[in-house]
Motif scaffolding. Structure first.
Motif, short mmCIF file in Angstrom:
data_model
loop_
_atom_site.label_atom_id
_atom_site.label_comp_id
_atom_site.label_asym_id
_atom_site.label_seq_id
_atom_site.Cartn_x
_atom_site.Cartn_y
_atom_site.Cartn_z
N ALA A 78 0.86 -1.18 0.00
CA ALA A 78 0.00 0.00 0.00
C ALA A 78 0.90 1.23 0.00
N LEU A 79 0.45 2.28 -0.67
CA LEU A 79 1.27 3.49 -0.83
C LEU A 79 0.49 4.71 -0.32
N SER A 80 1.18 5.59 0.36
CA SER A 80 0.55 6.83 0.82
C SER A 80 1.55 7.97 0.71
N ALA A 81 1.02 9.16 0.49
CA ALA A 81 1.86 10.36 0.39
C ALA A 81 1.46 11.34 1.48
N ALA A 82 2.44 11.98 2.07
CA ALA A 82 2.20 13.00 3.09
C ALA A 82 3.13 14.18 2.82
N GLN A 83 2.78 15.32 3.38
CA GLN A 83 3.61 16.50 3.22
C GLN A 83 4.19 16.91 4.56
N LEU A 84 5.43 17.35 4.52
CA LEU A 84 6.05 17.84 5.74
C LEU A 84 5.38 19.14 6.16
N THR A 85 5.46 19.41 7.44
CA THR A 85 4.87 20.64 7.95
C THR A 85 5.87 21.79 7.84
N SER A 86 5.34 23.00 7.85
CA SER A 86 6.18 24.18 7.70
C SER A 86 7.27 24.21 8.77
N GLY A 87 8.49 24.44 8.32
CA GLY A 87 9.62 24.51 9.24
C GLY A 87 10.41 23.23 9.35
N GLN A 88 9.85 22.10 8.90
CA GLN A 88 10.59 20.83 8.95
C GLN A 88 11.71 20.83 7.91
N THR A 89 12.78 20.13 8.23
CA THR A 89 13.90 20.00 7.30
C THR A 89 13.52 19.08 6.15
N VAL A 90 13.80 19.52 4.94
CA VAL A 90 13.46 18.74 3.75
C VAL A 90 14.70 18.07 3.19
N ALA A 91 14.48 17.13 2.28
CA ALA A 91 15.60 16.46 1.63
C ALA A 91 16.45 17.47 0.87
N PHE A 92 17.76 17.31 0.95
CA PHE A 92 18.75 18.12 0.25
C PHE A 92 18.93 19.50 0.88
N GLY A 93 18.40 19.71 2.09
CA GLY A 93 18.65 20.94 2.81
C GLY A 93 17.56 21.97 2.67
N GLY A 94 17.43 22.82 3.69
CA GLY A 94 16.40 23.84 3.71
C GLY A 94 15.20 23.38 4.53
#
Length: 359
Positions: free
Chosen positions: A101-117
């Motif tokens: 099963a596959l699911s997508a979620a979004q990080l919340t504002s201020g969380q560190t993302v992949a590759f920096g920032g």
């Protein structure tokens, strides 16, 4: 009389299992059968071997998986654009064929993302699709499956998260997305199996117990039958600034020597468009209406494009344009100066200049 006894333990089946384990995990549900043999002699005469019963157990199901981002780079987007794709792989490192099963979620504002920032906005219209033809490229209308069906042990499948970027997002804004795969029962093609549940309690050699062996991913826990990885959308957008200035060219009494802004004087307007963003601004059109500007009159055929700028001021160069709508970059009509600057690349600027007479 002395008796000699000797034992021979193990069978060919046990040896074959040990050998195959080097190449691939033994499939879950495999029956492992093992017997022992005792040989002996009495009175110097070798007697017939005595066999033990067959000891049987089933190989349990080890559930393991990995999810990995593909590409190692952010996915560029543009404000108001649609169908931007991030790519992942899901690998079944279990010892059985499974659904996922596959699911997508979004990080919340201020969380560190992949590759920096850090995350600063959410994508919209987020969807998940499985690569149906294994070409590694999202094909709209072709890749339509939303779960992984019957993935063999040690096999890998590509999965896409497809989403849109809201209008108005600033250049360099970041949105983090996470793909989570959850191990599910396989065995029925075309139907997503139910999520697996780890076996609790004592081992049952006659049954297939389930053991979660997965590590912790981006947002999931250790040994939970899931794995997650993240990717990043990055807005690549132009950021335009428009600055208009004027300078006196001449007046009827002083000419070009220390002229003053008196009626009859010629004044030159300089308009500079600067793109401080990373994305290109395409079809950039300056429109300057003089209808509401009291006290001046446009000087015919005085528009110059491709003007260079020094210290924020237009230089006396560029290409003279005609006022007519004749296919060149600029025109004058309805008391409005219009100039198509074309494309202004990130970090670049473009300028025009034209003249008016003070009434």
């Amino acid at each position: 009389m002395k008796k000699a006894l000797y034992f021979a333990l193990g069978t060919a089946s046990a040896l074959s299992i040990a050998t195959s384990a080097v190449a691939a995990p033994t499939p879950a549900g495999t029956d492992v059968n093992n017997t022992a043999t005792i040989g002996y002699a009495t009175g110097g005469v070798t007697q017939a071997n005595v066999l033990s019963n067959t000891a049987t157990f089933k190989v349990d199901q080890k559930v393991n998986l990995t999810v990995a981002e593909v590409g190692g780079l952010v996915t560029p987007t543009s404000p108001g654009g649609s169908n931007f794709v991030t790519t992942f792989t899901v690998t079944n490192t279990s010892n059985a064929t499974l659904d996922f099963a596959l699911s997508a979620a979004q990080l919340t504002s201020g969380q560190t993302v992949a590759f920096g920032g850090t995350d600063s906005f959410d994508q919209t219209n987020v969807r998940i699709f499985v690569d149906s033809n294994n070409n590694g490229i999202y094909d709209a209308g072709v890749d339509v499956a939303t779960y992984i069906d019957e993935l063999a042990a040690d096999a890998t499948r590509t999965v896409f998260i497809v989403s849109d970027t809201p209008a108005g997002q600033a250049d360099a804004s970041l949105a983090g997305v996470v793909l989570t795969a959850t191990a599910a029962a396989g065995g029925t093609t075309g139907t997503q199996g139910s999520a697996l549940v780890q076996t609790v309690g004592a081992d049952n050699p006659a049954a297939i117990d389930i053991v979660f062996a997965d590590t912790a991913g981006k947002t999931d826990a250790l040994r939970d039958g899931k794995f997650s990885a993240d990717d990043t959308y990055k807005v690549i957008a132009p950021t335009l600034a428009l600055v208009k200035s004027s300078k006196i060219i001449s007046d009827p009494f002083n000419g070009t020597t220390n002229p003053k802004r008196i009626p009859g004087a010629t004044v030159e307007y300089c308009i500079v468009a600067t793109n401080t963003g990373a994305g290109a601004a395409n079809n950039a059109i300056i429109s300057d209406s003089l209808a509401s500007v009291t006290g001046v009159t446009y000087q015919p055929n005085s528009i110059y494009t491709g003007v260079t700028v020094s210290s924020g001021t237009c230089n006396a160069d560029g290409t003279l344009q005609t006022d007519a709508v004749d296919g060149d970059q600029s025109n004058f009509g309805s008391n409005t100066v219009t100039s198509n600057l074309g494309t202004i690349s990130g970090g670049a600027s473009s300028a025009i200049r034209f003249r008016v007479t003070i009434n």
